[in-house]
Design an enzyme around this catalytic site. Structure first.
Site, mmCIF file in Angstrom:
data_model
loop_
_atom_site.group_PDB
_atom_site.id
_atom_site.type_symbol
_atom_site.label_atom_id
_atom_site.label_comp_id
_atom_site.label_asym_id
_atom_site.label_seq_id
_atom_site.Cartn_x
_atom_site.Cartn_y
_atom_site.Cartn_z
ATOM 1 N N HIS A 12 0.812 -1.215 0.000
ATOM 2 C CA HIS A 12 0.000 0.000 0.000
ATOM 3 C C HIS A 12 0.846 1.266 0.000
ATOM 4 C CE1 HIS A 12 -3.822 -2.193 1.470
ATOM 5 N NE2 HIS A 12 -3.544 -2.389 0.213
ATOM 6 N N ARG B 36 -5.199 -1.243 -16.800
ATOM 7 C CA ARG B 36 -5.067 -2.542 -16.117
ATOM 8 C C ARG B 36 -6.081 -2.595 -14.973
ATOM 9 N NH1 ARG B 36 0.955 -1.579 -17.204
ATOM 10 N NH2 ARG B 36 1.683 -3.486 -18.203
ATOM 11 N N ARG C 97 -8.731 -3.292 -20.099
ATOM 12 C CA ARG C 97 -8.384 -4.707 -20.194
ATOM 13 C C ARG C 97 -9.121 -5.438 -19.084
ATOM 14 N NH1 ARG C 97 -2.285 -6.631 -19.577
ATOM 15 N NH2 ARG C 97 -2.602 -6.126 -17.397
ATOM 16 N N GLU D 51 -0.449 -11.834 -26.820
ATOM 17 C CA GLU D 51 0.646 -12.147 -25.900
ATOM 18 C C GLU D 51 1.101 -13.590 -26.067
ATOM 19 O OE1 GLU D 51 -0.176 -9.886 -21.868
ATOM 20 O OE2 GLU D 51 -2.008 -10.762 -22.625
ATOM 21 N N ASP E 201 4.662 -10.117 -22.082
ATOM 22 C CA ASP E 201 4.381 -11.550 -22.033
ATOM 23 C C ASP E 201 4.789 -12.234 -23.334
ATOM 24 O OD1 ASP E 201 3.378 -12.519 -19.545
ATOM 25 O OD2 ASP E 201 1.679 -11.171 -19.799
ATOM 26 N N ARG F 281 10.034 -13.988 -17.772
ATOM 27 C CA ARG F 281 10.296 -12.563 -17.707
ATOM 28 C C ARG F 281 10.701 -12.093 -16.315
ATOM 29 N NH1 ARG F 281 4.205 -9.809 -18.540
ATOM 30 N NH2 ARG F 281 4.575 -8.173 -17.049
ATOM 31 N N CYS G 16 1.323 -2.372 -26.403
ATOM 32 C CA CYS G 16 1.195 -1.709 -25.100
ATOM 33 C C CYS G 16 2.130 -2.276 -24.039
ATOM 34 C CB CYS G 16 -0.247 -1.759 -24.610
ATOM 35 S SG CYS G 16 -0.855 -3.430 -24.343
HETATM 36 C C1 PEP Z 1 2.240 -7.292 -21.566
HETATM 37 O O1 PEP Z 1 2.292 -8.496 -21.269
HETATM 38 O O2 PEP Z 1 2.991 -6.755 -22.401
HETATM 39 C C2 PEP Z 1 1.274 -6.416 -20.909
HETATM 40 C C3 PEP Z 1 1.089 -5.175 -21.300
HETATM 41 O O3 PEP Z 1 0.604 -6.943 -19.849
HETATM 42 P P1 PEP Z 1 1.198 -7.041 -18.365
HETATM 43 O O4 PEP Z 1 2.565 -6.381 -18.378
HETATM 44 O O5 PEP Z 1 0.222 -6.330 -17.507
HETATM 45 O O6 PEP Z 1 1.244 -8.497 -18.179
HETATM 46 MG MG MG Z 2 0.660 -9.382 -20.102
#
Ligand code: PEP
Ligand code: MG
Length: 735
Positions: free
Chosen positions: A349, A456, A492, A591, A615, A625, A662
């Site tokens: 938080h 998000r 999303r 993704e 992703d 990742r 994105c």
């Molecule tokens: C991604 O995977 O590139 C993405 C934008 O989603 P997140 O980073 O929230 O998994």
């Molecule tokens: Mg993602």
């Protein structure tokens, strides 16, 4: 207990008194030393020769067990316990029963207090309580540093006056320099036992009134009063201040004869141990809220200074083990440059509130409090996960130059805010921003972004203690749309699982969580969750455009199922005569590589595609990742990635389907340049990246670049980064 003399002689007296009081043949104190070793420091009953000789590892024997578990142990037949370890030098083989309690200081085990008896004895609850109370006093004695140097607890390395560097984890972006202020000086509890429980209960009740008023004042602050998730976090916190369970536990301890302050501390110690042991990260983080409140309450009961009342430097960097969000707000925002935590996670938080206030935070800095003294100059480079303690003059000068250059660049980018994002050969590139908190929405105007390319929605779900209902969700989405002032927002749907866990959802441990039951897979299996989210989005978008984007789609059939749920909700809203959005657009993130092999069918069905490069990369290269050992292993600017994206650009162009990207890739000017060269005309990135990327776009000739990019798609190199850098350099492109 307040015996005079050295700390060692006080320990010797304590063991004598306790053994007599509890009618125990043995009372011993073990103190934790460097290297996770527990050393026998004082004993009544065991062989005195063993003092300072007997050493146990944390986890070894029953004493080690108490330390490792940080919980009390009471056994009538200790020798039959599987962890019993016999130490011949102590002569303890004749003792059957044992009761041990951890000596806790700020949530750390600094020692163990044990009593033993020859007979098989069942120790009572009251006896356990009494031993725990003594352990509280011993914690202060050990923490005072006369017995062992406190730095031993942290195994600080190096000379404490030389510059030092420490690693941490970026929890909120930024670089800052300032003077260290150690958060929350330990509050000394002078009196543990009280004469009159009624007086103590009254003292507690008065202090609670003051505490609640403090929290209310905090919530009324202008920078906090406006809505947003940071506000919600603080509201949860206000609930804690009224929590009956917590208050009644403190009152129980008062009834057992402790003073109000000792009772608050006792309950905090208990909860800390229990919540820290919880595997649920959300629960563990609640410890911080509780410590924050309990710390305040102790301050009110003992008359200690409020942090804000302390004399503080004009440019301070606050160093803490951990912190609750409200504690951060005690510090004057105009003087607070950065925050360093020994613990913490991105979803803590305090990190959420710090990000809303634009304060850099570096978390998980091991032993920060031992390495840094109050008044030390420090440099917090959260962007590079670094902390520099007592930097040399040359480093200070270099960082001052960096900060000045950053300020200058920031001003230059701000000046670009109203300029079009257009290349030198007149190609328009839409730059949108990513958001996940209402607080991010203020950046929309400031950054000059053309909309929210990725909202998000899961963050709203993650900071709450239960799943938000349709109304709460609709209210949030409507506020996001209100603040976007007609600019498009791509919502999303819930992308949880993997590293994004919901506190109230039973996520089973998985061997490969990134490839596990997450995201759309999870919400398709729990369609009510998805339908309720879509319902809220439809309600919020009445009369306005709604863009819904599904994450982690792996096959067209999944998209179809999700789309059907949207259609059902639209039909329901129509049936109920609700006002519908002016337009409902439904698209997908790309993704999972498999989706790229179903493009003809997919592009027939979607209104847009947005590449989630974060992703996508890990799946394309089969490369986790989150694994630091692999972070530099493969490059985004490699022929494989570029060829993959080029294929996608061509297919979307042929089908006339909107395409964007994105992931983090869009936020770095060199990578964004490569994307434009491949044909991307739309990208979404963190707000701070819009300025630098726009400067790059405006310095670029797209026509020239795309012919060059095509020549790179089939080279056999590991990466084409150097070639692209050289190209940018030769063509005067601002990267
Ligand atoms: C991604 O995977 O590139 C993405 C934008 O989603 P997140 O980073 O929230 O998994
Ligand atoms: Mg993602």
């Amino acid at each position: 207990m307040a015996a005079p003399g050295t700390a060692q002689s006080r320990l010797n007296q304590v063991v004598l008194v306790i053994a007599a009081d509890m009618v125990a043949e043995v009372c011993s104190i073990y103190v934790r030393r460097a290297g996770d070793v527990l050393e026998l420091f004082a004993t009544e009953g065991l062989n005195p020769e063993a003092v300072h000789k007997t050493r146990l590892r944390v986890g070894e024997g029953l004493v080690g067990h108490v330390a490792a578990q940080a919980t009390a142990l009471s056994l009538s037949d200790a020798q039959s316990h599987p962890d019993f370890a016999y130490r011949p030098e102590t002569g303890e083989e004749v003792y059957h029963s044992l009761m041990g309690v951890p000596i806790l200081r700020s949530g750390r085990v600094v020692g163990v207090l044990v009593v033993q008896n020859r007979t098989r004895r069942n120790y009572t609850e009251e006896e356990l309580e009494a031993l725990q109370t003594v352990a509280m006093v011993l914690a202060e004695l050990i923490g005072a540093g006369d017995l062992v140097n406190p730095s031993e607890f942290y195994e600080a390395e190096g000379n404490a006056t030389l510059p030092q560097r420490a690693e941490g984890v970026r929890l909120a972006d930024g670089v800052a320099m300032g003077i260290a202020v150690l958060h929350r000086q330990a509050i000394e509890i002078r009196q543990l036992v009280a004469e009159d429980p009624e007086v103590e209960a009254r003292r507690l009740s008065d202090a609670l009134d003051l505490l609640r008023a403090q929290v209310d004042r905090m919530l009324a602050r202008p920078d906090i009063a406006s809505g947003g998730e940071h506000r919600e976090v603080l509201e949860t916190y206000r609930m804690f201040a009224h929590d009956r369970g917590w208050i009644s536990k403190i009152n129980d301890a008062i009834r057992n004869g402790l003073t109000a302050e000792a009772s608050v501390k006792r309950v905090l110690d208990d909860m800390r141990v229990r919540l820290n042991a919880a595997s649920d990260p959300y629960l563990r983080e609640r410890v911080l809220d509780l410590e924050d409140l309990a710390g305040r309450l102790l301050g009110l009961l003992t008359g200690g200074p409020e942090p804000a009342a302390r004399e503080l430097p004009d440019d301070m960097v606050v160093i803490a083990r951990a912190m609750g969000p409200a504690e951060l707000l005690d510090y004057d925002r105009t003087k607070l440059r950065a925050l360093v935590l020994e613990e913490g996670s991105a979803t803590a938080h305090v990190a959420i509130v710090a990000r809303a206030l634009d304060i850099p935070v570096l978390g998980r800095v091991d032993g920060a409090l031992a390495k840094i003294a109050a008044g030390d100059p420090v440099i917090v480079d959260a962007d590079n996960n670094q902390l520099i303690i007592r930097p040399g003059e040359d480093v200070v000068e270099a960082v001052q130059l960096t900060l000045a250059a950053r300020a200058e660049r920031k001003a230059a980018f701000a000046a670009l805010r109203h300029m079009p994002s257009i290349t030198r050969d007149d190609v328009r590139v839409n730059l949108l921003m990513n958001a996940g908190l209402l607080a991010d929405m203020t950046m929309l105007g400031e950054s000059g972004a053309e909309g929210i390319g990725l909202y998000r929605t899961e963050l709203f779900f993650m900071v709450r203690s239960q799943i938000p209902d349709v109304e709460a969700q609709a209210d949030l989405y409507a506020r996001v749309l209100d603040q976007s002032s007609e600019r498009p927002v791509y919502f999303r749907t819930l992308d949880v699982g993997s590293d994004k866990q919901l506190p109230y959802f039973n996520h089973r441990p998985e061997e490969n969580p990134a490839m596990g039951w997450r995201s759309l897979r999870l919400t398709l299996d729990r369609p009510v969750m998805l339908r309720r989210q879509v319902r809220a989005l439809l309600m919020a978008s009445a009369g306005r455009q709604l863009n819904i984007m599904f994450p982690m789609v792996a096959e067209v059939a999944e998209f179809d199922t999700a789309r059907k749920l949207v259609n059902m909700e639209v039909a329901r809203a129509r049936r109920l005569r609700q006002r519908l959005p002016s337009q409902v657009r439904v698209g997908t993130m790309l993704e999972v590589p498999a989706l790229a092999w179903q493009l003809p069918a997919l592009l027939d069905r979607v209104d847009f595609v947005s590449v989630g490069s974060n992703d996508l990369l890990q799946f394309l290269f089969a490369c986790d990742r989150g694994n630091p050992d692999l972070s530099d292993r493969y490059d985004l600017l490699s022929p494989a990635v570029l060829a993959f994206l080029s294929h996608l650009v061509d297919a979307c162009a042929r089908a006339d389907v909107e395409l964007s990207l994105c992931g983090e890739m869009a936020s770095r000017p060199l990578e964004a340049m490569a994307l434009i060269g491949l044909g991307f005309r739309r990208m979404s990135m963190p707000a701070g990246a819009i300025g630098p990327v726009k400067a790059m776009v405006r310095s670029l000739d797209r026509g020239q670049l795309s012919s060059y990019m095509r020549s790179l798609l089939n080279v056999p190199d590991h990466s084409v980064r150097d070639r692209l850098l050289a190209y940018a350099h030769d063509h005067g492109i601002a990267i």
